[in-house]
Design a protein around this motif. Structure first.
Motif, PDB file in Angstrom:
ATOM      1  N   SER A 179     123.746  69.503  25.678  1.00 45.30           N
ATOM      2  CA  SER A 179     123.455  70.744  26.378  1.00 45.30           C
ATOM      3  C   SER A 179     122.374  70.515  27.434  1.00 45.30           C
ATOM      4  CB  SER A 179     122.976  71.791  25.369  1.00 45.30           C
ATOM      5  OG  SER A 179     122.302  72.831  26.041  1.00 45.30           O
ATOM      6  N   TYR A 180     122.670  70.983  28.635  1.00 48.08           N
ATOM      7  CA  TYR A 180     121.682  70.882  29.716  1.00 48.08           C
ATOM      8  C   TYR A 180     121.178  72.273  30.062  1.00 48.08           C
ATOM      9  CZ  TYR A 180     123.353  66.123  30.436  1.00 48.08           C
ATOM     10  OH  TYR A 180     123.682  64.804  30.271  1.00 48.08           O
ATOM     11  N   GLN A 181     119.871  72.377  30.201  1.00 48.66           N
ATOM     12  CA  GLN A 181     119.306  73.671  30.569  1.00 48.66           C
ATOM     13  C   GLN A 181     118.176  73.510  31.564  1.00 48.66           C
ATOM     14  OE1 GLN A 181     118.513  76.071  26.851  1.00 48.66           O
ATOM     15  NE2 GLN A 181     119.794  74.440  26.043  1.00 48.66           N
ATOM     16  N   LEU A 182     118.011  74.522  32.387  1.00 43.26           N
ATOM     17  CA  LEU A 182     116.922  74.498  33.357  1.00 43.26           C
ATOM     18  C   LEU A 182     115.581  74.669  32.654  1.00 43.26           C
ATOM     19  CD1 LEU A 182     118.182  76.595  36.401  1.00 43.26           C
ATOM     20  CD2 LEU A 182     118.360  74.149  35.986  1.00 43.26           C
ATOM     21  N   THR A 183     114.577  74.020  33.170  1.00 43.68           N
ATOM     22  CA  THR A 183     113.221  74.210  32.661  1.00 43.68           C
ATOM     23  C   THR A 183     112.565  75.375  33.399  1.00 43.68           C
ATOM     24  OG1 THR A 183     112.313  72.726  34.311  1.00 43.68           O
ATOM     25  CG2 THR A 183     112.978  71.756  32.216  1.00 43.68           C
ATOM     26  N   ARG A 184     111.409  75.785  32.910  1.00 43.48           N
ATOM     27  CA  ARG A 184     110.655  76.827  33.611  1.00 43.48           C
ATOM     28  C   ARG A 184     110.260  76.325  35.000  1.00 43.48           C
ATOM     29  NH1 ARG A 184     106.248  77.004  30.595  1.00 43.48           N
ATOM     30  NH2 ARG A 184     107.358  76.056  28.847  1.00 43.48           N
ATOM     31  N   HIS A 185     109.937  75.061  35.046  1.00 44.35           N
ATOM     32  CA  HIS A 185     109.562  74.472  36.330  1.00 44.35           C
ATOM     33  C   HIS A 185     110.673  74.626  37.373  1.00 44.35           C
ATOM     34  CE1 HIS A 185     107.652  71.923  39.209  1.00 44.35           C
ATOM     35  NE2 HIS A 185     108.491  70.929  39.075  1.00 44.35           N
ATOM     36  N   ALA A 186     111.904  74.502  36.920  1.00 40.48           N
ATOM     37  CA  ALA A 186     113.037  74.611  37.850  1.00 40.48           C
ATOM     38  C   ALA A 186     113.095  75.990  38.491  1.00 40.48           C
ATOM     39  CB  ALA A 186     114.342  74.314  37.121  1.00 40.48           C
ATOM     40  N   LYS A 187     112.672  76.994  37.747  1.00 39.99           N
ATOM     41  CA  LYS A 187     112.756  78.359  38.294  1.00 39.99           C
ATOM     42  C   LYS A 187     111.789  78.570  39.447  1.00 39.99           C
ATOM     43  CE  LYS A 187     115.149  79.542  34.430  1.00 39.99           C
ATOM     44  NZ  LYS A 187     115.085  79.812  32.998  1.00 39.99           N
ATOM     45  N   THR A 188     110.744  77.747  39.507  1.00 41.31           N
ATOM     46  CA  THR A 188     109.811  77.879  40.633  1.00 41.31           C
ATOM     47  C   THR A 188     110.471  77.457  41.941  1.00 41.31           C
ATOM     48  OG1 THR A 188     108.885  75.638  40.433  1.00 41.31           O
ATOM     49  CG2 THR A 188     107.880  77.363  39.098  1.00 41.31           C
TER      50      THR A 188
END
Lengths: 118, 118
Positions: free
Chosen positions: A83-92
DNA sequence: CGGAATCCTCTACGATACTG
DNA sequence: CAGTATCGTAGAGGATTCCG
């Protein structure tokens, strides 16, 4: 004699280059968007991005993981799933992408106008 | 089955790609900055950007002109001189560059922190 | 399922030299 | 001064096949 040497703007150039490294290239953004849209598994992502090959997708995923933009998780199933998921950092990155999109639209309009005038 | 097809986000992808085409690459930004800093002539620009070759600079200048970011002007002197200047359109890039720079800095800090933790 | 291996092409970029 | 011409290289990305 050059009026101003560019060395002084390394303070701008280096960070901009860092940012561009993360999002430029043919696939990086599409992969991010695909995952943001809810695709989590390798094959899911692959099928949501027309034209991408597994080799390339694999490389992009590794790159994004190294940049801490996505997280790879091995699910304890049989057969094993990933499973791949975006990190919080990616949302920036959202604000950056929106800005690039807006400027890109404006730019295209500008080009069109200039073209019509000539 | 993919949950969401990426085709719908062409509305984002295409403009972003347009924007990236303009500013990505090893030299484009450096050329823009060099001209913004007051260098107008070919050789001036060339000397203000360490490592660039005339062939590459020439190509970048043509690209930037096609994108209406700079204007090439032939001065009526002897010998003939050429002057390159940013267009008003080029100045709209400022906000984009600042945003990329800020995110790039933040990104580098993020990476450093993660690296120290592991 | 989630990749790895192999082979290939194409474009950005570089070095060096030359010219109107 | 402001470029061209020629040759060369590396890396991104692609096609296809195979693997645990």
């Amino acid at each position: 004699m050059p009026k101003i040497q560019c060395s002084e703007c390394a303070d701008t150039l280096l960070p901009v280059r860092d940012a561009l490294d993360v999002i430029s290239g043919k696939w990086k953004l599409q992969v991010i968007i695909a995952i943001a849209a809810g695709n989590q598994r390798f094959t899911e992502i692959e099928r949501s991005i027309p034209g991408i090959t597994p080799k390339v997708l694999n490389k992009e995923l590794k790159d994004l993981e190294q940049h801490y933009l996505i997280k790879r998780q091995v699910l304890d199933t049989y057969p094993v799933m990933i499973s791949y998921q975006l990190t919080r950092h990616a949302k920036t990155l959202d604000a950056v992408i929106h800005m690039l999109r807006d400027w890109g639209k404006q730019h295209r309009n500008h080009i069109k106008k200039q073209y019509q005038q000539t």
